[in-house]
Design a protein around this motif. Structure first.
Motif, PDB file in Angstrom:
ATOM      1  N   GLU A  40       0.389  -8.395 -12.552  1.00 46.39           N
ATOM      2  CA  GLU A  40      -0.407  -9.422 -12.714  1.00 46.39           C
ATOM      3  C   GLU A  40      -0.991  -9.420 -14.081  1.00 46.39           C
ATOM      4  O   GLU A  40      -1.208 -10.393 -14.938  1.00 46.39           O
ATOM      5  N   GLN A  41      -1.660  -8.252 -14.325  1.00 44.13           N
ATOM      6  CA  GLN A  41      -2.285  -8.179 -15.729  1.00 44.13           C
ATOM      7  C   GLN A  41      -1.353  -8.201 -16.868  1.00 44.13           C
ATOM      8  O   GLN A  41      -1.503  -8.877 -17.935  1.00 44.13           O
ATOM      9  N   ALA A  42      -0.115  -7.626 -16.586  1.00 42.46           N
ATOM     10  CA  ALA A  42       0.972  -7.700 -17.730  1.00 42.46           C
ATOM     11  C   ALA A  42       1.382  -8.989 -17.768  1.00 42.46           C
ATOM     12  O   ALA A  42       1.629  -9.561 -19.045  1.00 42.46           O
ATOM     13  N   ALA A  43       1.643  -9.944 -17.032  1.00 41.89           N
ATOM     14  CA  ALA A  43       2.098 -11.291 -17.078  1.00 41.89           C
ATOM     15  C   ALA A  43       0.842 -11.952 -17.580  1.00 41.89           C
ATOM     16  O   ALA A  43       1.110 -13.128 -18.592  1.00 41.89           O
ATOM     17  N   ASP A  44      -0.296 -11.900 -17.456  1.00 47.29           N
ATOM     18  CA  ASP A  44      -1.516 -12.419 -17.842  1.00 47.29           C
ATOM     19  C   ASP A  44      -1.519 -12.254 -19.506  1.00 47.29           C
ATOM     20  O   ASP A  44      -1.687 -13.107 -20.249  1.00 47.29           O
ATOM     21  N   GLY A  45      -1.383 -11.183 -19.824  1.00 47.28           N
ATOM     22  CA  GLY A  45      -1.348 -10.498 -21.334  1.00 47.28           C
ATOM     23  C   GLY A  45      -0.229 -10.970 -21.933  1.00 47.28           C
ATOM     24  O   GLY A  45      -0.341 -11.649 -23.049  1.00 47.28           O
ATOM     25  N   ALA A  46       0.997 -11.399 -21.420  1.00 51.13           N
ATOM     26  CA  ALA A  46       2.073 -11.963 -21.667  1.00 51.13           C
ATOM     27  C   ALA A  46       1.940 -13.290 -22.055  1.00 51.13           C
ATOM     28  O   ALA A  46       2.240 -13.914 -23.076  1.00 51.13           O
ATOM     29  N   ALA A  47       1.242 -14.133 -21.363  1.00 54.19           N
ATOM     30  CA  ALA A  47       1.060 -15.418 -21.095  1.00 54.19           C
ATOM     31  C   ALA A  47      -0.019 -15.796 -22.534  1.00 54.19           C
ATOM     32  O   ALA A  47       0.085 -16.658 -23.253  1.00 54.19           O
ATOM     33  N   LEU A  48      -1.025 -14.708 -22.553  1.00 54.95           N
ATOM     34  CA  LEU A  48      -1.997 -14.892 -23.739  1.00 54.95           C
ATOM     35  C   LEU A  48      -1.195 -14.723 -24.883  1.00 54.95           C
ATOM     36  O   LEU A  48      -1.530 -15.157 -26.100  1.00 54.95           O
ATOM     37  N   GLY A  49      -0.261 -13.761 -24.804  1.00 54.49           N
ATOM     38  CA  GLY A  49       0.242 -13.247 -26.327  1.00 54.49           C
ATOM     39  C   GLY A  49       1.179 -14.633 -26.887  1.00 54.49           C
ATOM     40  O   GLY A  49       1.252 -14.811 -27.978  1.00 54.49           O
ATOM     41  N   VAL A  50       2.072 -15.300 -25.946  1.00 55.16           N
ATOM     42  CA  VAL A  50       2.608 -16.299 -25.996  1.00 55.16           C
ATOM     43  C   VAL A  50       1.761 -17.394 -26.788  1.00 55.16           C
ATOM     44  O   VAL A  50       1.919 -18.225 -27.747  1.00 55.16           O
ATOM     45  N   GLY A  51       0.543 -17.650 -25.913  1.00 53.30           N
ATOM     46  CA  GLY A  51      -0.598 -18.833 -26.394  1.00 53.30           C
ATOM     47  C   GLY A  51      -0.848 -18.388 -27.901  1.00 53.30           C
ATOM     48  O   GLY A  51      -0.958 -19.338 -28.514  1.00 53.30           O
ATOM     49  N   GLU A  82      -1.154   1.998  -3.286  1.00 54.25           N
ATOM     50  CA  GLU A  82      -0.247   1.936  -4.125  1.00 54.25           C
ATOM     51  C   GLU A  82       0.344   0.753  -4.541  1.00 54.25           C
ATOM     52  O   GLU A  82       0.576   0.262  -5.688  1.00 54.25           O
ATOM     53  N   ALA A  83       0.762  -0.093  -3.537  1.00 49.28           N
ATOM     54  CA  ALA A  83       1.336  -1.421  -3.739  1.00 49.28           C
ATOM     55  C   ALA A  83       0.375  -2.637  -4.294  1.00 49.28           C
ATOM     56  O   ALA A  83       0.933  -3.374  -5.232  1.00 49.28           O
ATOM     57  N   MET A  84      -0.922  -2.353  -4.045  1.00 47.69           N
ATOM     58  CA  MET A  84      -1.703  -3.382  -4.551  1.00 47.69           C
ATOM     59  C   MET A  84      -1.929  -3.174  -5.954  1.00 47.69           C
ATOM     60  O   MET A  84      -2.173  -3.889  -6.806  1.00 47.69           O
ATOM     61  N   ARG A  85      -2.023  -1.712  -6.192  1.00 49.18           N
ATOM     62  CA  ARG A  85      -2.199  -1.208  -7.714  1.00 49.18           C
ATOM     63  C   ARG A  85      -1.072  -1.688  -8.531  1.00 49.18           C
ATOM     64  O   ARG A  85      -1.264  -2.342  -9.670  1.00 49.18           O
ATOM     65  N   SER A  86      -0.004  -1.765  -8.192  1.00 46.10           N
ATOM     66  CA  SER A  86       1.237  -2.085  -8.840  1.00 46.10           C
ATOM     67  C   SER A  86       1.255  -3.853  -8.817  1.00 46.10           C
ATOM     68  O   SER A  86       1.535  -4.001 -10.026  1.00 46.10           O
ATOM     69  N   GLU A  87       1.120  -4.327  -7.905  1.00 48.60           N
ATOM     70  CA  GLU A  87       0.821  -5.930  -7.985  1.00 48.60           C
ATOM     71  C   GLU A  87      -0.508  -6.317  -8.936  1.00 48.60           C
ATOM     72  O   GLU A  87       0.022  -7.204  -9.833  1.00 48.60           O
ATOM     73  N   GLU A  88      -1.424  -5.515  -9.041  1.00 50.97           N
ATOM     74  CA  GLU A  88      -2.546  -6.026  -9.967  1.00 50.97           C
ATOM     75  C   GLU A  88      -1.924  -5.638 -11.309  1.00 50.97           C
ATOM     76  O   GLU A  88      -2.130  -6.508 -12.475  1.00 50.97           O
ATOM     77  N   ALA A  89      -0.984  -4.523 -11.646  1.00 54.97           N
ATOM     78  CA  ALA A  89      -0.672  -4.189 -12.945  1.00 54.97           C
ATOM     79  C   ALA A  89       0.043  -5.375 -13.515  1.00 54.97           C
ATOM     80  O   ALA A  89       0.163  -5.602 -14.599  1.00 54.97           O
TER      81      ALA A  89
END
Length: 271
Positions: A250-261, A241-248
């Protein structure tokens, strides 16, 4: 004679005057053949040993990949239920693609390394010099021995994605509260800390609520940094559960970074 006129001796970054000025240079002392060898026990030499421990530890573990550390008593025999529980948890961790790190000794540490090795995973032991030699258990595939607790503890924190804490004594408490303190003070990112054995740990948590939280020594939310379970299955589920939450996250952060770019690129292309 003014303070500025006093003869001085520079020894690296240190300036010495008056009676503290040595009669020989550092090079002279280094190249002398005579001596008792007591210098190898001096504090400057210890600094080099400490440095070497960090270098060796970082070098050995730098390419380890994701790992979970398992802590617990060195005194528990193979017949103890907690030994078998730790062994099952380690096997599950290994099957999930994580290395297992322990203190490399007997008891729960042996169980963790054994479970990882039996499941085909990477079994790591970080040993420590003690008055009563423990030695590396036979299930350690990658072992690093340390003289200093603080160097060893740095390796546990740096290379672990989570802690599983079985019943144990002062050493186990030390690792547990070290991690909680570092997370509470934002010295490290949050990671899962799983306490296994409600009958063993609940009294400690109850005391923290009734005494430490009640008097404002810690915040009630700080206790959310740990999760208590009763079985290997629950521990592995909590880790997943903790690892899935961490992956989610990270994916949200990557998505936000791509959106900003993308927004920046669009703005740059405007006339």
């Amino acid at each position: 004679m003014t303070p500025e006129e006093r003869e001085h001796h520079r020894k690296g970054p240190v300036t010495l005057r008056g009676a503290l000025r040595p009669d020989r240079t550092t090079d002279q002392r280094l190249l002398e053949g005579a001596g008792t060898g007591a210098w190898v026990h001096s504090d400057p030499w210890r600094v080099l040993r400490i440095q070497s421990e960090f270098v060796e530890g970082f070098g050995a573990l730098a390419e380890l990949g994701p790992a979970i550390s398992i802590f617990g008593s060195a005194r528990l025999p193979e017949t103890d239920p907690d030994y078998q529980c730790a062994r099952e948890i380690a096997a599950g961790i290994a099957r999930a693609g994580y290395a297992v790190i322990t203190g490399g000794g007997p008891g729960i540490m042996e169980a963790g390394n054994r479970g990882a090795q039996e499941a085909g995973g990477v079994s790591v032991g970080l040993g420590i010099e003690l008055p009563h030699e423990q030695g590396m258990n036979p299930y350690v595939d990658l072992g690093v021995d340390f003289r200093y607790f603080f160097a060893r503890k740095t390796m546990f924190v740096k290379y672990s994605s989570g802690f599983v804490v079985m019943p144990g004594g002062f050493g186990t408490f030390d690792e547990l509260f070290e991690a909680l303190c570092l997370m509470q003070t934002h010295k490290i990112d949050l990671f899962p800390v799983i306490l296994v054995g409600r009958d063993y740990w609940q009294g400690l948590l109850d005391w923290m609520r009734s005494a430490a939280v009640a008097r404002g020594m810690v915040n009630a939310s700080d206790l959310d940094l740990v999760r208590v379970v009763d079985s290997a299955e629950e521990a592995l589920a909590a880790l997943r559960e903790a690892m899935r939450s961490e992956e989610a996250e990270e994916q949200a952060a990557d998505g936000a970074a791509l959106g900003v770019g993308a927004a920046d690129e669009e703005t740059a292309l405007r006339p």
